[in-house]
Design an enzyme around this catalytic site. Sequence first.
Site, PDB file in Angstrom:
ATOM      1  CE1 TYR A   2      -2.912  -2.887   0.656  1.00 34.85           C
ATOM      2  CE2 TYR A   2      -3.865  -2.416   2.604  1.00 34.85           C
ATOM      3  CZ  TYR A   2      -3.527  -3.275   1.398  1.00 34.85           C
ATOM      4  OH  TYR A   2      -4.571  -4.302   1.726  1.00 34.85           O
ATOM      5  CG  HIS A  62      -0.955  -8.930   0.260  1.00 34.86           C
ATOM      6  ND1 HIS A  62      -0.638  -7.695   0.459  1.00 34.86           N
ATOM      7  CD2 HIS A  62      -2.332  -8.684   0.056  1.00 34.86           C
ATOM      8  CE1 HIS A  62      -1.561  -6.734   0.026  1.00 34.86           C
ATOM      9  NE2 HIS A  62      -2.799  -7.592  -0.071  1.00 34.86           N
TER      10      HIS A  62
END
Length: 273
Positions: free
Chosen positions: A53, A111
Site C-alpha cells: 500500500y 498477502h
Amino acid sequence: MSVLNKKIKFNNGEEIPQFGLGTYKLDDEKATYDVIIAALKAGYLHIDTAQIYGNQKLIAKALKDSQVPREQIFITSKIWNSDHGYEETKKAIDRILAELEITYIDLVLIHWPTPKRLECWKALEEAVAAKKIRSIGLSNFQIVHIEELLKNCQIKPVINQFELHPALQRKDLVKYLQDNDIVVESWGTLIRGKCFEVEQVKVLAEKYQKSPAQICLRWAFQQGFVIIPKSSKPHRLIENTEIEDFALTAEDMALLATIPEYRDGPDPDNFDF
C-alpha cells in the site's frame, strides 16, 4: 456497546477488534494522515495496512501524533509476494517494524498464496518466537492452500482475509475456516463500492432506512466476520459504524443470497505471481 469495541478471540488467545479501518489505496499524504487521525478520534482501534500500500510511514506519523497509546491499537500488515522467500520475509518484517515505528506487529498476513508461501510462513513463525509479531495469518488463501499449510506449520494461522461480500459469499471457505477455528475476515465488504448499484441491497437499505454500505457491513458483522471498510471521508468513518441498531433477518439474508456471484478482485486460483 459500539461495534468498535467488539473483539474476536484468535485460536492463540489474542484478540482482534472486529471492526477496523482499511487503508488500501490511501496513499495521499494529507488525506491518509487526516483519515487516520479522524478514525482514532472516533474510537477506531484496528488499522489494516500492507507493504504494497505504500502508506505505512504515513500511518506511523498519524499514530504518533494521535497520542493514542500503542498498546490500544491493533495493527495488521502483510508480506507482499516479492518478499515470500525465507530471508526476504525476515527482511520485510524488519522493514514493516521500521516504517511503522513500532516494536511489534499485532498481526502479519501472507498477502497472496505464492509458490514460496511455506518459506514465508517459516520466517513468520520465527518472528513470533522472537516477539516481533503476536499473531500470523493468511490473506486470499483458498482451502487447498490452507490444508497444505496446516500439514507443514508449527503455528496455526489465526485468520484468513479474503474478498467476501453479499455478491461473493464463499460459504464453502467460510465453513472450512470456522470448522478449523480460523477467523474469517472480509475485504471488499461493500462489493468494492458497487453495493449502491445492487437491487437486493437497495431494497434492504430502504427497508431499514440505512445506506447500502451499512447493509453490507451489517451482513458481515452479524455473521462474526472481521471487517475493515475504508473511507477517505471522516464522516463516512462514523456512518460505517452505525450498524448496531438493526439486524438482518433470515429472509433478508436469503434475499442477499440471490445476488448473482460477482468477484471484483483477483482470483487467488488465477493470480499472476
